[in-house]
Design a protein around this motif. Structure first.
Motif, PDB file in Angstrom:
ATOM      1  N   PRO A  26       0.823  -1.214   0.000  1.00 21.67           N
ATOM      2  CA  PRO A  26       0.000   0.000   0.000  1.00 21.67           C
ATOM      3  C   PRO A  26       0.857   1.265   0.000  1.00 21.67           C
ATOM      4  O   PRO A  26       1.981   1.261   0.508  1.00 21.67           O
ATOM      5  N   ASP A  27       0.300   2.338  -0.557  1.00 22.61           N
ATOM      6  CA  ASP A  27       1.012   3.615  -0.501  1.00 22.61           C
ATOM      7  C   ASP A  27       0.297   4.614   0.410  1.00 22.61           C
ATOM      8  O   ASP A  27       0.631   5.790   0.435  1.00 22.61           O
ATOM      9  N   HIS A  28      -0.643   4.131   1.194  1.00 20.01           N
ATOM     10  CA  HIS A  28      -1.368   4.988   2.123  1.00 20.01           C
ATOM     11  C   HIS A  28      -0.380   5.620   3.115  1.00 20.01           C
ATOM     12  O   HIS A  28       0.406   4.922   3.744  1.00 20.01           O
ATOM     13  N   GLY A  29      -0.420   6.933   3.231  1.00 21.01           N
ATOM     14  CA  GLY A  29       0.417   7.640   4.193  1.00 21.01           C
ATOM     15  C   GLY A  29       1.849   7.874   3.764  1.00 21.01           C
ATOM     16  O   GLY A  29       2.608   8.530   4.470  1.00 21.01           O
ATOM     17  N   VAL A  30       2.258   7.337   2.626  1.00 20.79           N
ATOM     18  CA  VAL A  30       3.647   7.479   2.183  1.00 20.79           C
ATOM     19  C   VAL A  30       3.992   8.952   1.960  1.00 20.79           C
ATOM     20  O   VAL A  30       5.026   9.429   2.427  1.00 20.79           O
ATOM     21  N   ALA A  31       3.132   9.680   1.277  1.00 20.94           N
ATOM     22  CA  ALA A  31       3.429  11.092   0.989  1.00 20.94           C
ATOM     23  C   ALA A  31       3.618  11.882   2.278  1.00 20.94           C
ATOM     24  O   ALA A  31       4.540  12.698   2.381  1.00 20.94           O
ATOM     25  N   GLU A  32       2.785  11.602   3.280  1.00 24.29           N
ATOM     26  CA  GLU A  32       2.863  12.340   4.541  1.00 24.29           C
ATOM     27  C   GLU A  32       4.138  12.033   5.324  1.00 24.29           C
ATOM     28  O   GLU A  32       4.617  12.867   6.084  1.00 24.29           O
ATOM     29  N   GLN A  33       4.677  10.851   5.156  1.00 27.06           N
ATOM     30  CA  GLN A  33       5.867  10.428   5.902  1.00 27.06           C
ATOM     31  C   GLN A  33       7.136  10.443   5.046  1.00 27.06           C
ATOM     32  O   GLN A  33       8.191   9.998   5.487  1.00 27.06           O
ATOM     33  N   PHE A  34       7.058  10.951   3.825  1.00 27.78           N
ATOM     34  CA  PHE A  34       8.150  10.787   2.861  1.00 27.78           C
ATOM     35  C   PHE A  34       9.467  11.411   3.316  1.00 27.78           C
ATOM     36  O   PHE A  34      10.528  11.031   2.856  1.00 27.78           O
ATOM     37  N   GLY A  35       9.411  12.330   4.250  1.00 25.86           N
ATOM     38  CA  GLY A  35      10.637  12.912   4.803  1.00 25.86           C
ATOM     39  C   GLY A  35      11.492  11.912   5.546  1.00 25.86           C
ATOM     40  O   GLY A  35      12.685  12.155   5.778  1.00 25.86           O
ATOM     41  N   HIS A  36      10.920  10.773   5.916  1.00 24.83           N
ATOM     42  CA  HIS A  36      11.647   9.715   6.614  1.00 24.83           C
ATOM     43  C   HIS A  36      11.755   8.455   5.757  1.00 24.83           C
ATOM     44  O   HIS A  36      11.774   7.338   6.288  1.00 24.83           O
ATOM     45  N   TYR A  37      11.830   8.646   4.447  1.00 22.77           N
ATOM     46  CA  TYR A  37      11.992   7.523   3.528  1.00 22.77           C
ATOM     47  C   TYR A  37      13.399   7.510   2.956  1.00 22.77           C
ATOM     48  O   TYR A  37      14.034   8.554   2.796  1.00 22.77           O
ATOM     49  N   LEU A  38      13.856   6.314   2.679  1.00 25.99           N
ATOM     50  CA  LEU A  38      15.162   6.092   2.058  1.00 25.99           C
ATOM     51  C   LEU A  38      14.941   5.406   0.723  1.00 25.99           C
ATOM     52  O   LEU A  38      13.983   4.639   0.563  1.00 25.99           O
ATOM     53  N   VAL A  39      15.837   5.653  -0.205  1.00 29.25           N
ATOM     54  CA  VAL A  39      15.759   5.013  -1.513  1.00 29.25           C
ATOM     55  C   VAL A  39      17.118   4.450  -1.891  1.00 29.25           C
ATOM     56  O   VAL A  39      18.154   4.855  -1.357  1.00 29.25           O
ATOM     57  N   VAL A  40      17.087   3.516  -2.817  1.00 28.47           N
ATOM     58  CA  VAL A  40      18.291   2.985  -3.472  1.00 28.47           C
ATOM     59  C   VAL A  40      18.063   3.156  -4.958  1.00 28.47           C
ATOM     60  O   VAL A  40      16.969   2.873  -5.464  1.00 28.47           O
ATOM     61  N   ARG A  41      19.080   3.614  -5.644  1.00 27.48           N
ATOM     62  CA  ARG A  41      18.982   3.846  -7.085  1.00 27.48           C
ATOM     63  C   ARG A  41      20.012   3.008  -7.840  1.00 27.48           C
ATOM     64  O   ARG A  41      21.072   2.716  -7.325  1.00 27.48           O
ATOM     65  N   GLU A  53       7.936   5.480   9.866  1.00 33.91           N
ATOM     66  CA  GLU A  53       6.831   6.321  10.314  1.00 33.91           C
ATOM     67  C   GLU A  53       7.014   6.547  11.807  1.00 33.91           C
ATOM     68  O   GLU A  53       7.046   5.589  12.583  1.00 33.91           O
ATOM     69  N   VAL A  54       7.172   7.787  12.199  1.00 34.02           N
ATOM     70  CA  VAL A  54       7.363   8.109  13.604  1.00 34.02           C
ATOM     71  C   VAL A  54       6.028   7.986  14.327  1.00 34.02           C
ATOM     72  O   VAL A  54       5.023   8.571  13.915  1.00 34.02           O
ATOM     73  N   CYS A  55       6.037   7.200  15.400  1.00 32.67           N
ATOM     74  CA  CYS A  55       4.854   6.954  16.218  1.00 32.67           C
ATOM     75  C   CYS A  55       5.240   7.254  17.665  1.00 32.67           C
ATOM     76  O   CYS A  55       5.646   6.355  18.401  1.00 32.67           O
ATOM     77  N   GLY A  56       5.163   8.507  18.048  1.00 31.54           N
ATOM     78  CA  GLY A  56       5.578   8.878  19.395  1.00 31.54           C
ATOM     79  C   GLY A  56       7.075   8.683  19.564  1.00 31.54           C
ATOM     80  O   GLY A  56       7.866   9.220  18.786  1.00 31.54           O
ATOM     81  N   ASP A  57       7.461   7.888  20.565  1.00 27.42           N
ATOM     82  CA  ASP A  57       8.876   7.618  20.837  1.00 27.42           C
ATOM     83  C   ASP A  57       9.414   6.448  20.030  1.00 27.42           C
ATOM     84  O   ASP A  57      10.576   6.075  20.178  1.00 27.42           O
ATOM     85  N   ASP A  58       8.574   5.846  19.198  1.00 24.69           N
ATOM     86  CA  ASP A  58       8.947   4.666  18.428  1.00 24.69           C
ATOM     87  C   ASP A  58       8.733   4.928  16.944  1.00 24.69           C
ATOM     88  O   ASP A  58       8.206   5.958  16.552  1.00 24.69           O
ATOM     89  N   GLY A  59       9.139   3.972  16.145  1.00 26.74           N
ATOM     90  CA  GLY A  59       8.941   4.074  14.712  1.00 26.74           C
ATOM     91  C   GLY A  59       8.347   2.789  14.174  1.00 26.74           C
ATOM     92  O   GLY A  59       8.451   1.724  14.789  1.00 26.74           O
TER      93      GLY A  59
END
Length: 151
Positions: A26-41, A53-59
């Motif tokens: 799924p891509d639900h929520g990806v745009a909102e959390q994209f600042g914490h995404y990594l890619v390989v090219r 996805e940051v969830c309080g003190d956890d991810g």
């Protein structure tokens, strides 16, 4: 070729969503959390992706995806290690994930099976936990060595 992870950029979002669709994630929520995404090219082509996805003190480790043509190249391991490094930088207590099929893979990367009812409230409130993954999905947890013993 030696692959490496890098921070996702805004222009990567369309390619990231396309990769997720190709591997049935799924891509639900990806745009909102994209600042914490990594890619390989591979050159300019996006061939791997994952997010925290940051969830309080956890991810919550999300969207670990590798282009099928690039599997068995070590890209998944690079992504998981990159997400663990990001969790340390964000000073998260633990990194959780939900999976239906990849438990043995994530155990090799330091994750342990964890009871769903023991998940932190912020993780339990995530879309992934409540809707995105079936209730039969296994919950797994990784605690950063620098954070171990804090809780």
């Amino acid at each position: 070729m030696a692959f490496r992870t890098e921070q996702a950029q805004a222009h990567d979002l369309a390619s990231a969503r396309e990769l997720l669709h190709r591997v049935s994630l799924p891509d639900h929520g990806v745009a909102e959390q994209f600042g914490h995404y990594l890619v390989v090219r591979d050159a300019s082509q996006l061939v791997g992706l994952c997010g925290v996805e940051v969830c309080g003190d956890d991810g919550l480790l999300r969207s670990v995806a590798v282009d099928p043509d690039y599997r068995s190249e070590g890209i998944g391991g690079l992504l998981v290690a990159g997400a663990q490094d990001l969790a340390r930088k964000l000073k998260l207590d633990s990194l959780y994930l939900l999976t239906t099929t990849a438990g043995p893979y994530f155990r090799r990367h330091g994750f342990e099976d964890w009871a769903r009812e023991k998940a932190p409230a912020a993780v339990r409130e995530s879309w992934e936990f409540q809707t995105g993954c079936p209730s039969t999905s296994a919950l797994m947890r990784w605690t950063a060595p620098a954070q171990a013993g804090r809780g």
